[in-house]
Design a protein around this motif. Sequence first.
Motif, PDB file in Angstrom:
ATOM      1  N   GLU A 202      22.200 -15.246  15.998  1.00 48.63           N
ATOM      2  CA  GLU A 202      23.419 -14.447  16.131  1.00 48.63           C
ATOM      3  C   GLU A 202      23.105 -12.975  16.373  1.00 48.63           C
ATOM      4  OE1 GLU A 202      27.118 -16.119  13.638  1.00 48.63           O
ATOM      5  OE2 GLU A 202      25.195 -16.236  12.602  1.00 48.63           O
ATOM      6  N   VAL A 203      23.906 -12.381  17.237  1.00 48.60           N
ATOM      7  CA  VAL A 203      23.725 -10.974  17.584  1.00 48.60           C
ATOM      8  C   VAL A 203      24.917 -10.193  17.062  1.00 48.60           C
ATOM      9  CG1 VAL A 203      23.531  -9.312  19.474  1.00 48.60           C
ATOM     10  CG2 VAL A 203      22.443 -11.558  19.674  1.00 48.60           C
ATOM     11  N   ARG A 204      24.655  -9.101  16.390  1.00 46.48           N
ATOM     12  CA  ARG A 204      25.729  -8.205  15.992  1.00 46.48           C
ATOM     13  C   ARG A 204      25.486  -6.861  16.670  1.00 46.48           C
ATOM     14  NH1 ARG A 204      29.917  -7.720  12.934  1.00 46.48           N
ATOM     15  NH2 ARG A 204      30.451  -5.683  12.089  1.00 46.48           N
ATOM     16  N   VAL A 205      26.498  -6.381  17.386  1.00 48.96           N
ATOM     17  CA  VAL A 205      26.359  -5.080  18.037  1.00 48.96           C
ATOM     18  C   VAL A 205      26.731  -4.013  17.020  1.00 48.96           C
ATOM     19  CG1 VAL A 205      27.088  -3.609  19.940  1.00 48.96           C
ATOM     20  CG2 VAL A 205      26.880  -6.072  20.287  1.00 48.96           C
ATOM     21  N   LEU A 206      25.797  -3.122  16.735  1.00 48.03           N
ATOM     22  CA  LEU A 206      26.023  -2.103  15.701  1.00 48.03           C
ATOM     23  C   LEU A 206      26.709  -0.871  16.282  1.00 48.03           C
ATOM     24  CD1 LEU A 206      22.513  -2.374  14.014  1.00 48.03           C
ATOM     25  CD2 LEU A 206      24.638  -3.474  13.276  1.00 48.03           C
ATOM     26  N   HIS A 237      32.195  -9.931  26.993  1.00 46.97           N
ATOM     27  CA  HIS A 237      31.521 -10.642  28.089  1.00 46.97           C
ATOM     28  C   HIS A 237      30.059 -10.901  27.729  1.00 46.97           C
ATOM     29  CE1 HIS A 237      34.867 -10.521  30.724  1.00 46.97           C
ATOM     30  NE2 HIS A 237      34.866  -9.221  30.894  1.00 46.97           N
ATOM     31  N   ALA A 238      29.439  -9.938  27.074  1.00 48.29           N
ATOM     32  CA  ALA A 238      28.012 -10.051  26.779  1.00 48.29           C
ATOM     33  C   ALA A 238      27.730 -11.193  25.803  1.00 48.29           C
ATOM     34  CB  ALA A 238      27.481  -8.734  26.208  1.00 48.29           C
ATOM     35  N   LEU A 239      28.572 -11.322  24.781  1.00 45.06           N
ATOM     36  CA  LEU A 239      28.216 -12.230  23.693  1.00 45.06           C
ATOM     37  C   LEU A 239      29.160 -13.421  23.489  1.00 45.06           C
ATOM     38  CD1 LEU A 239      27.193  -9.672  20.911  1.00 45.06           C
ATOM     39  CD2 LEU A 239      25.731 -10.783  22.604  1.00 45.06           C
ATOM     40  N   TYR A 240      30.384 -13.357  24.021  1.00 40.64           N
ATOM     41  CA  TYR A 240      31.368 -14.370  23.624  1.00 40.64           C
ATOM     42  C   TYR A 240      31.993 -15.165  24.775  1.00 40.64           C
ATOM     43  CZ  TYR A 240      31.416 -11.889  19.124  1.00 40.64           C
ATOM     44  OH  TYR A 240      31.071 -11.313  17.938  1.00 40.64           O
ATOM     45  N   GLU A 241      32.587 -14.464  25.738  1.00 44.68           N
ATOM     46  CA  GLU A 241      33.532 -15.141  26.635  1.00 44.68           C
ATOM     47  C   GLU A 241      32.865 -16.024  27.683  1.00 44.68           C
ATOM     48  OE1 GLU A 241      36.706 -12.775  28.329  1.00 44.68           O
ATOM     49  OE2 GLU A 241      36.479 -11.345  26.702  1.00 44.68           O
ATOM     50  N   THR A 242      33.365 -17.219  27.793  1.00 41.69           N
ATOM     51  CA  THR A 242      33.006 -18.073  28.920  1.00 41.69           C
ATOM     52  C   THR A 242      34.041 -19.186  29.056  1.00 41.69           C
ATOM     53  OG1 THR A 242      31.358 -19.568  29.846  1.00 41.69           O
ATOM     54  CG2 THR A 242      31.458 -19.467  27.455  1.00 41.69           C
ATOM     55  N   THR A 243      34.325 -19.536  30.291  1.00 42.42           N
ATOM     56  CA  THR A 243      35.235 -20.661  30.512  1.00 42.42           C
ATOM     57  C   THR A 243      34.458 -21.971  30.571  1.00 42.42           C
ATOM     58  OG1 THR A 243      35.060 -20.263  32.879  1.00 42.42           O
ATOM     59  CG2 THR A 243      36.982 -19.336  31.750  1.00 42.42           C
ATOM     60  N   GLU A 244      33.126 -21.861  30.637  1.00 46.04           N
ATOM     61  CA  GLU A 244      32.314 -23.079  30.778  1.00 46.04           C
ATOM     62  C   GLU A 244      31.126 -23.059  29.826  1.00 46.04           C
ATOM     63  OE1 GLU A 244      31.436 -23.043  34.917  1.00 46.04           O
ATOM     64  OE2 GLU A 244      33.327 -23.971  35.440  1.00 46.04           O
ATOM     65  N   PRO A 263      35.557 -11.218  20.544  1.00 41.02           N
ATOM     66  CA  PRO A 263      35.353 -10.527  19.277  1.00 41.02           C
ATOM     67  C   PRO A 263      36.678 -10.025  18.713  1.00 41.02           C
ATOM     68  CG  PRO A 263      34.595  -9.160  21.100  1.00 41.02           C
ATOM     69  CD  PRO A 263      34.997 -10.482  21.681  1.00 41.02           C
ATOM     70  N   GLY A 264      36.825 -10.124  17.421  1.00 42.88           N
ATOM     71  CA  GLY A 264      38.039  -9.627  16.773  1.00 42.88           C
ATOM     72  C   GLY A 264      37.792  -8.241  16.189  1.00 42.88           C
ATOM     73  N   PRO A 265      38.803  -7.725  15.484  1.00 44.72           N
ATOM     74  CA  PRO A 265      38.661  -6.379  14.923  1.00 44.72           C
ATOM     75  C   PRO A 265      37.519  -6.266  13.915  1.00 44.72           C
ATOM     76  CG  PRO A 265      40.672  -7.450  14.128  1.00 44.72           C
ATOM     77  CD  PRO A 265      40.124  -8.307  15.223  1.00 44.72           C
ATOM     78  N   GLY A 266      37.090  -7.388  13.349  1.00 41.66           N
ATOM     79  CA  GLY A 266      35.991  -7.358  12.394  1.00 41.66           C
ATOM     80  C   GLY A 266      34.615  -7.337  13.054  1.00 41.66           C
ATOM     81  N   ASP A 267      34.570  -7.502  14.361  1.00 38.14           N
ATOM     82  CA  ASP A 267      33.285  -7.548  15.073  1.00 38.14           C
ATOM     83  C   ASP A 267      32.977  -6.256  15.815  1.00 38.14           C
ATOM     84  OD1 ASP A 267      32.953 -10.356  14.431  1.00 38.14           O
ATOM     85  OD2 ASP A 267      34.520 -10.759  15.905  1.00 38.14           O
ATOM     86  N   VAL A 312      13.371 -11.448  23.596  1.00 40.23           N
ATOM     87  CA  VAL A 312      13.962 -12.534  24.384  1.00 40.23           C
ATOM     88  C   VAL A 312      14.788 -11.949  25.514  1.00 40.23           C
ATOM     89  CG1 VAL A 312      15.584 -14.460  24.337  1.00 40.23           C
ATOM     90  CG2 VAL A 312      13.983 -14.135  22.451  1.00 40.23           C
ATOM     91  N   ARG A 313      14.478 -12.394  26.720  1.00 38.50           N
ATOM     92  CA  ARG A 313      15.204 -11.919  27.900  1.00 38.50           C
ATOM     93  C   ARG A 313      16.191 -13.011  28.329  1.00 38.50           C
ATOM     94  NH1 ARG A 313      16.697  -7.474  29.513  1.00 38.50           N
ATOM     95  NH2 ARG A 313      14.646  -6.493  29.571  1.00 38.50           N
ATOM     96  N   VAL A 314      17.472 -12.838  28.003  1.00 35.86           N
ATOM     97  CA  VAL A 314      18.491 -13.811  28.409  1.00 35.86           C
ATOM     98  C   VAL A 314      19.152 -13.295  29.681  1.00 35.86           C
ATOM     99  CG1 VAL A 314      20.580 -15.045  27.722  1.00 35.86           C
ATOM    100  CG2 VAL A 314      18.883 -14.452  26.002  1.00 35.86           C
ATOM    101  N   ASP A 315      19.157 -14.121  30.735  1.00 31.04           N
ATOM    102  CA  ASP A 315      19.682 -13.640  32.008  1.00 31.04           C
ATOM    103  C   ASP A 315      20.949 -14.360  32.441  1.00 31.04           C
ATOM    104  OD1 ASP A 315      18.640 -16.050  32.677  1.00 31.04           O
ATOM    105  OD2 ASP A 315      17.132 -15.279  34.079  1.00 31.04           O
ATOM    106  N   SER A 316      21.637 -14.999  31.494  1.00 26.09           N
ATOM    107  CA  SER A 316      22.951 -15.550  31.824  1.00 26.09           C
ATOM    108  C   SER A 316      23.922 -15.186  30.699  1.00 26.09           C
ATOM    109  CB  SER A 316      22.868 -17.074  31.990  1.00 26.09           C
ATOM    110  OG  SER A 316      22.600 -17.681  30.738  1.00 26.09           O
ATOM    111  N   LEU A 317      25.185 -15.009  31.084  1.00 30.97           N
ATOM    112  CA  LEU A 317      26.191 -14.611  30.101  1.00 30.97           C
ATOM    113  C   LEU A 317      27.094 -15.787  29.750  1.00 30.97           C
ATOM    114  CD1 LEU A 317      27.237 -11.174  31.619  1.00 30.97           C
ATOM    115  CD2 LEU A 317      25.662 -11.593  29.722  1.00 30.97           C
TER     116      LEU A 317
END
Lengths: 337, 163
Positions: A202-206, A237-244, A263-267, A312-317
């Motif tokens: 899990e990634v948390r953006v600080l 877009h970076a961490l959550y959203e996808t239609t597939e 992400p919600g207000p708590g994220d 880790v280099r992730v190249d897909s969102l």
Amino acid sequence: MAKKRGRGMAAVNYPTGMNLGGDPSQALVHATTTGSFIVTLSSVDLGQGLKTVMAQICAETLGVPTENVIIDTADTDTGPHCMGTFASRGTHRIGNAIIMAAKEAKSVMLEVAAEELEVDSGDLQTDGAGNIHVKGSPQKSISVFNTALAAHFKHGKTISGRGIFLQPRSYPEPETGKMTPATCYAHACTVAEVEVDTETGEVRVLSLKSAYEVGRALNPRMVEQQIIGGAWMGLSHALYETTEPYYPDRSHGPVDFNQYLMPGPGDLPEFENVVIERPAADGPYGAKGVGEMTANSPIPAIANAIFDAVGVRVDSLPITPEKVLRGIQALNARAPY
Amino acid sequence: MTKVAVQFTLNDEEQNEFVDSGSTLLAVLRGKLGLYSTKAGCHQGSCGACTVIIDGEPRLSCLTLAQRCTGRMITTIEGLTRDGALHPLQQAFMEGFAAQCGFCTPGMILAAKSLLDRNQSPSRDDVIDAISGNICRCTGYEPIIAAVLAAAEQMRAEMKKSA
């Protein structure tokens, strides 16, 4: 297993508007009998504040209070043509069209005022508070209200103006491929700080800290609104959203807000923004587009921060915990510890 | 379809309506009473746009049957403005640029009001918790959280003054 922190940065140069056979927008401005000004547009306010900023631009050009300007975006069938509110083009394209229209309307208004005051229209100026007066002698003055009444009922004139901004179609030079696909470019840079849980992926953006060069911030609070809203969307877009999420099997795709993650207000991370103003030569009062670009730089900045944190280099969102974890496992398999 | 009688207090006014049995409070507010400020988003309780206050609690009107509302006190966003004066939350949302497209705004404000009615000095986490059932696509939530905290401060100051 640990929580590891990393920092990443990314920059974006973002074109204002687009160029597929030319990029025009039109505006019509006219005064009512009592000196309010209507700006007729086919452009749409999506919530980004187009109506507010367009009223500011028209009022500034005419030299009247902003509350005396009404923006009418009622009907794309009957309104003057607009390509639309997209490609971060609204403020720039429509704003320029309004300036042109307002200038023409203003010249008629000053002609009428000049006749009423028996002076030369070139000697007149507006005071921004609803009056027109002779330069250097504010006591020789007439209100915009009375000028509009006189235009309608004495002089038989319409205080009106037509405006268009057209970015002509640009063809690539056959030899070099060089072309001019857009007008001015806005620029931004984002630094993201993240914390990655190496056990869960899990990634948390600080924090997301950005600097934006937007030409001129015509409405600084709304620019800030765009930047924070866009930073959130970039994070999403970076961490959550996808239609597939389980592509290629589309039947696993999300169908509602319970499955389409955001992400919600708590994220929320800590946001910090700096706006730099270097007026664009071709922008309305120097403004460039600052809409879509705000969701851009946070994404690669977060991806780079994850790389910095765990290698880790992730190249897909989106960069899901699963992808991060697989990346960590692959690294460990290569160099077990 | 069978009609059932419902009686409730809506924004301090008695309402007596015959509604289709099984119709939601959201459908009655919008369809029957013409109060369109209560937004219809997902119709399944996951976006929060239809939030109203029932007996002090934030409730999703799309999941609330109208006939279960008999005898209850309901507040919609229309009930917040008194004699033309905006509620401190509405004022704070406006001054804090906490709305863009505005679709989530009525639900957000009512979820926040329900919090401030219970807790005059909420922490940032209290505010986040209170609005966590409400989705916003435009603002990034940060201006909304700030506006709710600003409204709470304003309401405390007003209470001090009148005390």
